[in-house]
Design a protein around this motif. Sequence first.
Motif, short mmCIF file in Angstrom:
data_model
loop_
_atom_site.label_atom_id
_atom_site.label_comp_id
_atom_site.label_asym_id
_atom_site.label_seq_id
_atom_site.Cartn_x
_atom_site.Cartn_y
_atom_site.Cartn_z
N MET A 150 25.55 11.09 -13.87
CA MET A 150 25.05 9.73 -13.66
C MET A 150 24.22 9.27 -14.85
SD MET A 150 26.57 9.24 -10.89
CE MET A 150 26.02 7.61 -10.49
N THR A 151 23.47 10.19 -15.42
CA THR A 151 22.67 9.90 -16.60
C THR A 151 22.25 11.22 -17.22
OG1 THR A 151 20.86 8.51 -17.46
CG2 THR A 151 20.37 9.82 -15.50
N THR A 152 21.79 11.13 -18.44
CA THR A 152 21.26 12.29 -19.14
C THR A 152 19.89 11.94 -19.68
OG1 THR A 152 23.49 12.99 -19.77
CG2 THR A 152 21.66 13.93 -21.02
N LEU A 153 18.93 12.77 -19.38
CA LEU A 153 17.59 12.60 -19.91
C LEU A 153 17.55 13.25 -21.29
CD1 LEU A 153 15.63 13.66 -16.72
CD2 LEU A 153 16.27 11.35 -17.40
N PRO A 154 17.49 12.46 -22.35
CA PRO A 154 17.49 13.06 -23.69
C PRO A 154 16.30 14.01 -23.86
CG PRO A 154 17.78 10.68 -23.80
CD PRO A 154 17.41 11.00 -22.39
N GLU A 155 16.58 15.16 -24.42
CA GLU A 155 15.55 16.16 -24.67
C GLU A 155 14.76 16.51 -23.41
OE1 GLU A 155 13.24 14.88 -28.05
OE2 GLU A 155 14.92 15.27 -29.41
N GLY A 156 15.43 16.44 -22.24
CA GLY A 156 14.75 16.71 -20.97
C GLY A 156 14.54 18.18 -20.66
N PHE A 157 15.11 19.06 -21.49
CA PHE A 157 15.00 20.50 -21.24
C PHE A 157 14.73 21.20 -22.57
CE2 PHE A 157 16.72 24.79 -20.68
CZ PHE A 157 16.17 25.15 -19.46
N HIS A 158 13.76 22.11 -22.56
CA HIS A 158 13.47 22.89 -23.76
C HIS A 158 14.19 24.22 -23.67
CE1 HIS A 158 10.53 24.93 -26.68
NE2 HIS A 158 11.46 24.28 -27.35
N PRO B 260 15.53 27.83 -24.92
CA PRO B 260 14.84 28.84 -25.74
C PRO B 260 15.44 29.05 -27.13
CG PRO B 260 16.07 29.89 -23.98
CD PRO B 260 16.11 28.41 -23.72
N THR B 261 16.71 28.73 -27.33
CA THR B 261 17.31 28.92 -28.66
C THR B 261 17.83 27.63 -29.27
OG1 THR B 261 19.48 29.47 -27.73
CG2 THR B 261 17.96 31.31 -28.16
N LYS B 262 18.11 26.61 -28.47
CA LYS B 262 18.70 25.38 -28.99
C LYS B 262 17.70 24.23 -29.08
CE LYS B 262 23.05 26.97 -27.41
NZ LYS B 262 24.35 26.81 -27.04
N GLY B 263 16.47 24.51 -28.70
CA GLY B 263 15.45 23.47 -28.77
C GLY B 263 15.61 22.47 -27.63
N TYR B 264 15.19 21.25 -27.87
CA TYR B 264 15.24 20.23 -26.83
C TYR B 264 16.67 19.71 -26.68
CZ TYR B 264 10.22 20.39 -26.71
OH TYR B 264 8.93 20.82 -26.56
N VAL B 265 17.20 19.81 -25.44
CA VAL B 265 18.55 19.37 -25.14
C VAL B 265 18.50 18.46 -23.91
CG1 VAL B 265 19.61 21.45 -26.13
CG2 VAL B 265 19.06 21.38 -23.68
N GLY B 266 19.58 17.76 -23.67
CA GLY B 266 19.64 16.83 -22.55
C GLY B 266 19.70 17.53 -21.20
N LEU B 267 19.28 16.78 -20.19
CA LEU B 267 19.28 17.25 -18.81
C LEU B 267 20.06 16.23 -17.98
CD1 LEU B 267 17.97 19.66 -17.35
CD2 LEU B 267 16.03 18.19 -16.87
N HIS B 268 21.18 16.65 -17.43
CA HIS B 268 22.04 15.75 -16.65
C HIS B 268 21.56 15.63 -15.21
CE1 HIS B 268 24.89 15.76 -19.87
NE2 HIS B 268 25.41 16.95 -19.61
N ILE B 269 21.72 14.45 -14.66
CA ILE B 269 21.63 14.22 -13.23
C ILE B 269 23.07 13.99 -12.78
CG2 ILE B 269 20.81 12.73 -11.37
CD1 ILE B 269 18.35 12.14 -13.16
N MET B 270 23.54 14.82 -11.85
CA MET B 270 24.93 14.74 -11.38
C MET B 270 24.94 14.38 -9.90
SD MET B 270 26.62 17.94 -13.49
CE MET B 270 28.31 17.30 -13.37
N TYR B 271 26.02 13.73 -9.46
CA TYR B 271 26.07 13.16 -8.11
C TYR B 271 27.49 13.18 -7.59
CZ TYR B 271 25.89 9.42 -4.59
OH TYR B 271 25.98 8.68 -3.43
N ARG B 272 27.59 13.37 -6.28
CA ARG B 272 28.87 13.28 -5.60
C ARG B 272 28.66 12.82 -4.17
NH1 ARG B 272 33.48 17.54 -3.64
NH2 ARG B 272 34.00 16.17 -1.94
N ARG B 273 29.46 11.82 -3.75
CA ARG B 273 29.45 11.41 -2.35
C ARG B 273 30.11 12.48 -1.50
NH1 ARG B 273 28.49 5.87 -1.37
NH2 ARG B 273 28.56 4.68 -3.30
N LEU B 274 29.67 12.59 -0.27
CA LEU B 274 30.29 13.53 0.67
C LEU B 274 31.14 12.75 1.64
CD1 LEU B 274 27.26 15.88 1.37
CD2 LEU B 274 29.15 16.26 -0.20
#
Length: 162
Positions: free
Chosen positions: A138-146, A148-162
């Motif tokens: 749905m979106t990616t938070l830029p640099e939302g995750f640190h 340990p070897t790749k530095g700051y990377v994106g963090l996805h929010i994922m979604y699915r209807r049931l």
Amino acid sequence: MQIREATAADWPAIWPFFRTIVEAGDTYSYPRDLDEATAREMWMLRAPGHTAVAVDEDGTVLGTAKVSPNHMGGAAHIANGSYMVDPRHAGRGVGRTLGEYSLDWARAAGFRAMQFNAVVETNTRAIALWESLGFEIMTTLPEGFHHPTKGYVGLHIMYRRL
């Protein structure tokens, strides 16, 4: 492989791979030095949450999943899921089986959708799995995750209807 509700007796089998995955620091936003008691409290859920394990024919725990309301109150109809597969059993379909199980469980429990709040963008195997099960980024938070070897990377929010 069988999926069943986790019991307190399963925790000693879960904890070693849980600790290994969390200490690696590349897929979960848990503190890398998370202690066992706190980890158990966070993972082994009480209703309305649900924790499951995947076991083989000998009863060996291969992986685990937990499903709970993503938020409270007016947003409690959206489930959240988390998954861990023992690295010794990776590549055997454990994650997919747990994912399918958790979607069915959440639907039967009355949830209308499932949301993952924090899928690390470098965790490409997990992303491919979740997309194959119908989840969308749905979106990616830029640099939302640190990482340990790749530095700051994106963090996805994922979604699915049931």
